[in-house]
Design a protein around this motif. Structure first.
Motif, short mmCIF file in Angstrom:
data_model
loop_
_atom_site.label_atom_id
_atom_site.label_comp_id
_atom_site.label_asym_id
_atom_site.label_seq_id
_atom_site.Cartn_x
_atom_site.Cartn_y
_atom_site.Cartn_z
N THR A 1 0.76 -1.32 -0.32
CA THR A 1 -0.19 0.01 0.14
C THR A 1 0.74 1.01 -0.10
N ALA A 2 1.80 1.23 0.77
CA ALA A 2 2.98 2.22 0.82
C ALA A 2 3.36 2.62 -0.50
N CYS A 3 3.92 1.49 -1.07
CA CYS A 3 4.51 1.60 -2.34
C CYS A 3 3.56 2.45 -3.40
N ARG A 4 2.24 1.92 -3.11
CA ARG A 4 1.23 2.62 -4.23
C ARG A 4 1.18 4.06 -4.21
N LEU A 5 1.00 4.58 -2.63
CA LEU A 5 0.90 5.74 -2.32
C LEU A 5 2.20 6.63 -2.72
N LEU A 6 3.42 6.08 -2.65
CA LEU A 6 4.96 6.72 -2.95
C LEU A 6 4.68 7.03 -4.33
N ALA A 7 4.50 6.06 -5.22
CA ALA A 7 4.63 5.98 -6.70
C ALA A 7 3.44 6.94 -7.36
N THR A 8 2.26 7.16 -6.78
CA THR A 8 1.39 7.89 -7.34
C THR A 8 0.64 9.19 -6.55
N THR A 9 1.31 9.52 -5.44
CA THR A 9 1.05 10.71 -4.91
C THR A 9 2.14 11.42 -4.50
N GLU A 10 2.03 12.87 -3.86
CA GLU A 10 3.21 13.37 -3.33
C GLU A 10 3.08 13.73 -1.78
N PHE B 1 7.95 2.21 10.39
CA PHE B 1 7.51 2.01 9.06
C PHE B 1 8.89 1.96 8.06
N ASN B 2 9.82 2.89 8.29
CA ASN B 2 11.09 2.99 7.52
C ASN B 2 11.82 1.66 7.60
N ARG B 3 11.97 1.20 8.82
CA ARG B 3 12.65 -0.05 8.92
C ARG B 3 11.80 -1.54 8.35
N ARG B 4 10.70 -1.55 8.29
CA ARG B 4 9.80 -2.63 7.65
C ARG B 4 9.96 -2.22 6.14
N PHE B 5 9.91 -1.21 5.69
CA PHE B 5 9.96 -0.69 4.15
C PHE B 5 11.29 -1.41 3.83
N LEU B 6 12.47 -0.89 4.41
CA LEU B 6 13.65 -1.20 3.85
C LEU B 6 13.98 -2.72 3.94
N GLU B 7 13.24 -3.39 4.94
CA GLU B 7 13.52 -4.84 4.91
C GLU B 7 12.89 -5.55 3.77
N LEU B 8 11.77 -5.16 3.25
CA LEU B 8 10.89 -5.76 2.08
C LEU B 8 11.17 -5.24 1.00
N GLN B 9 11.66 -4.06 0.60
CA GLN B 9 11.88 -3.32 -0.44
C GLN B 9 13.47 -3.08 -0.90
N HIS B 10 14.05 -3.15 0.14
CA HIS B 10 15.60 -3.08 -0.05
C HIS B 10 16.03 -1.76 -0.46
N MET B 11 15.12 -0.77 -0.01
CA MET B 11 15.39 0.69 -0.38
C MET B 11 14.69 1.54 0.70
N ARG B 12 14.94 2.90 0.84
CA ARG B 12 14.10 3.50 1.58
C ARG B 12 13.09 4.24 1.03
N PRO B 13 11.84 4.61 1.77
CA PRO B 13 10.73 5.18 1.06
C PRO B 13 11.11 6.33 0.31
#
Length: 284
Positions: A235-244, A262-274
């Motif tokens: 869900t965060a990926c969708r919001l990051l890619a489609t909104t500001e 959030f930052n820690r979990r996102f980095l674990e799963l996406q291997h990059m920061r939001p």
């Protein structure tokens, strides 16, 4: 709700189906069926749900989904066109022992691996054209040969195919265990952006919390917390890619009350920061 069981119907002159699915948007429609399914995404992007997997899809993605594996696809941009080329066939569509023949050993192994779902991300153009052209074939014999050609080509690049579900996952839609997991997954698809309590989710499965935790991990090959984090990150990926929206707002809307978590979990799963994900995916 458990996943919808799709019934099998065939054209009169063949033993498999091929069609183009084109809609204004793909909505969440959790379902399964007894057929193998080849799905080539040709237009639009979004999220695919296959067994335990919750990940983005994009044009060019090709999936082979085995029998009875629940799945669905949800468009990321509901106002744009979503399109996929789809082929559905049963294991015996050419006869009960066809894939037991020695010359189809590699195809048989490919079909066996599809029990966890397979993703091909670097599919050659010629193979994609073969798939998208299948629905236009008016000669059923020629279309059957074309499908066998596709399966043969995929079998020879099977090492490049990534499984979509965890090793612990085993499709069993007719069992009580499958019904409970499907009820939970359908609920979490709607509710993951708010606080999720173990007691609440266990009650959906009509189980005690401790028993449910063990049951979910055994059945899905991951913990409930891991699965919820996967949903929230997508869900965060969708919001990051489609909104500001600011990252703090993206975190909150995705179900995270704590920005550092959030930052820690996102980095674990996406291997990059939001912020890095946004920079890589926002339209220029």
């Amino acid at each position: 709700m458990k996943p919808r069981h799709e019934q099998w119907s065939l054209p009169e002159d063949t033993t498999f189906k091929s069609f183009i699915r084109r809609e204004s948007a793909f909505d969440f429609g959790w379902h399964y069926h007894a057929e193998y399914e080849l799905v080539l995404m040709t237009e639009g992007s979004g999220t695919r749900y296959v067994g335990t997997s919750v990940e983005p899809y994009a044009p060019g993605d090709l999936m082979l989904i085995g029998p009875d594996v629940p799945h669905t696809f949800v468009s990321r941009h509901p106002d744009s066109v979503a399109e996929a080329a789809v082929v559905q066939f049963r294991h015996d569509f050419l006869g009960p022992d066809f894939f037991a023949l020695p010359q189809f050993r590699a195809v048989r192994a490919l079909l066996e691996r599809s029990a966890r779902g397979l993703l091909f991300t670097r599919t050659p153009y010629a193979l994609r054209a073969r798939l998208t052209g299948l629905p236009e074939q008016h000669d059923s014999a020629a279309s059957t040969v074309a499908l066998l050609d596709v399966l043969g080509r995929l079998a020879h690049q099977a090492d490049a195919a990534a499984p979509l579900t965890r090793p612990g996952y085993a499709p069993a839609p007719d069992t009580e265990a499958r019904r409970r997991v499907d009820d939970v997954c359908r609920h979490l698809q709607r509710a993951h952006t708010r606080p999720v309590e173990l007691v609440e989710i266990a009650a959906i499965a009509h189980m005690a919390p401790t028993s449910f935790s063990r049951f979910f991990r055994r059945t899905m090959g991951r913990t409930l917390s891991d699965y919820v984090n996967q949903l929230r990150t997508e869900t965060a990926c969708r919001l990051l890619a489609t909104t500001e929206l600011p990252v703090t707002e993206v975190a909150a809307r995705s179900g995270y009350q704590n920005l550092s978590n959030f930052n820690r979990r996102f980095l674990e799963l996406q291997h990059m920061r939001p912020s890095e994900y946004r920079a890589a995916h926002l339209p220029r």
